[in-house]
Design an enzyme around this catalytic site. Sequence first.
Site, short mmCIF file in Angstrom:
data_model
loop_
_atom_site.label_atom_id
_atom_site.label_comp_id
_atom_site.label_asym_id
_atom_site.label_seq_id
_atom_site.Cartn_x
_atom_site.Cartn_y
_atom_site.Cartn_z
N GLY A 69 -17.04 -10.18 51.48
CA GLY A 69 -17.84 -11.39 51.28
C GLY A 69 -18.51 -11.92 52.53
N SER A 70 -18.95 -11.01 53.42
CA SER A 70 -19.59 -11.51 54.66
C SER A 70 -20.87 -12.28 54.32
CB SER A 70 -19.87 -10.37 55.63
OG SER A 70 -20.70 -9.40 55.03
N ASP A 114 -18.60 -14.24 44.52
CA ASP A 114 -18.27 -14.18 45.95
C ASP A 114 -18.47 -15.54 46.63
OD1 ASP A 114 -18.03 -11.52 45.32
OD2 ASP A 114 -19.46 -10.79 46.82
N PRO A 124 -15.40 -8.83 58.35
CA PRO A 124 -16.02 -7.49 58.45
C PRO A 124 -17.27 -7.41 57.58
CG PRO A 124 -13.65 -7.33 57.96
CD PRO A 124 -14.02 -8.77 57.84
N VAL A 125 -18.32 -6.80 58.13
CA VAL A 125 -19.62 -6.77 57.42
C VAL A 125 -19.71 -5.51 56.54
CG1 VAL A 125 -22.13 -6.62 57.74
CG2 VAL A 125 -20.76 -8.09 59.22
N GLY A 126 -20.18 -5.69 55.31
CA GLY A 126 -20.40 -4.54 54.41
C GLY A 126 -19.11 -3.91 53.92
N ALA A 164 -21.54 -13.83 51.49
CA ALA A 164 -21.19 -15.07 50.76
C ALA A 164 -20.71 -16.14 51.74
CB ALA A 164 -20.11 -14.77 49.73
N ALA A 165 -19.88 -15.73 52.72
CA ALA A 165 -19.40 -16.70 53.71
C ALA A 165 -20.57 -17.22 54.54
CB ALA A 165 -18.34 -16.05 54.61
C1 MEV Z 1 -19.12 -7.77 44.92
O1 MEV Z 1 -18.25 -8.44 45.82
C2 MEV Z 1 -18.67 -8.01 43.52
C3 MEV Z 1 -19.50 -7.32 42.43
O2 MEV Z 1 -18.85 -7.60 41.20
C4 MEV Z 1 -20.93 -7.83 42.40
C5 MEV Z 1 -21.03 -9.26 41.87
O3 MEV Z 1 -20.09 -9.80 41.28
O4 MEV Z 1 -22.11 -9.82 42.05
C6 MEV Z 1 -19.55 -5.81 42.61
#
Ligand code: MEV
Length: 301
Positions: A93-94, A138, A87-89, A96-97
């Site tokens: 971790g969309s 992430d 799922p996006v947003g 990051a993946a």
């Molecule tokens: C976002 O998935 C995690 C945060 O801690 C941001 C980060 O670690 O860069 C909010």
Amino acid sequence: MSARPVPRAEAVGRAPAKLILSGEHSVVYGHPAIALAVRRETTVRLERRPGPTALGSAPFADPRVLPALLTVLPEDGLCINIQSDVPVGRGMGSSAALAVATVRAWAALEGRSLDFALTHAQGFAIERAFHGQPSGVDHAVSALGGAICYRKGAAGPDWQALRCPDLPLVILDSGSAGDTAALVAGVASRRPGIDPVLERMGALTARLAQLLAAPAPALRQVGRLLDENHKLLRDIGVSTPRLDELVALARSAGAVGAKLAGAGGGGVVLALCPDPGPVLAAAAQAEIPAFSVHVAPPEPR
Ligand code: MEV
């Protein structure tokens, strides 16, 4: 004698989604975070073709995607095709993946091997294009798989694999996206007043890592820490009334703990559910998209 890289005409890279079990936001300030790779996946297929590098197929229309990927990929000569069930947003971790899958596909196309250090460094370039100054947790967990305890070290990422069982987690989707860069900037603007809360998050995450290292972690104790973590995330201003509602719904349907997962401001809640059925049923009844997730195995190293 080392083998010469053999470039290919087409190559694929894959990487899993992630959930942060504890320590989002505080991880940006050097505290530990516990992150899980989960069995949702992004696949990037790169094909060589003449002309400027361009997106072929993609499941989302986000103008940041191509410029972000061009921080690593060449300006010319590639067609990028993306498939994903992440799922996006939603804090899963969309980006990051996508970053890790792209780095892997590019190395495979060039016939190069890839270690974690290079994957993380190149993934960072892509993640920065999306999120400004992320901690790197992430895409670290997306690259490593399994469960990790991560710290943003001054000299680079510092992480340990956690021998964490496949926790019975249910995800409840708030239906709206959070803007990670804006949420991280909002937290930064509330410092140093909120620093004691960020420290409490760090201490809580360290306690959770100890609990998870036990041969059979007590789910109720883990759940209590997740609840506490959610309250601290509320205190730093990243929860929303909708996320608080989803936490309350999961808890009243039998979850032993629940929290927002990821940057907040929208996105998902994760709920620890020894019996996922009633929580999934309560979510369905309230017309809230919900599903179970499982931890993805560690990558071979
Ligand atoms: C976002 O998935 C995690 C945060 O801690 C941001 C980060 O670690 O860069 C909010």
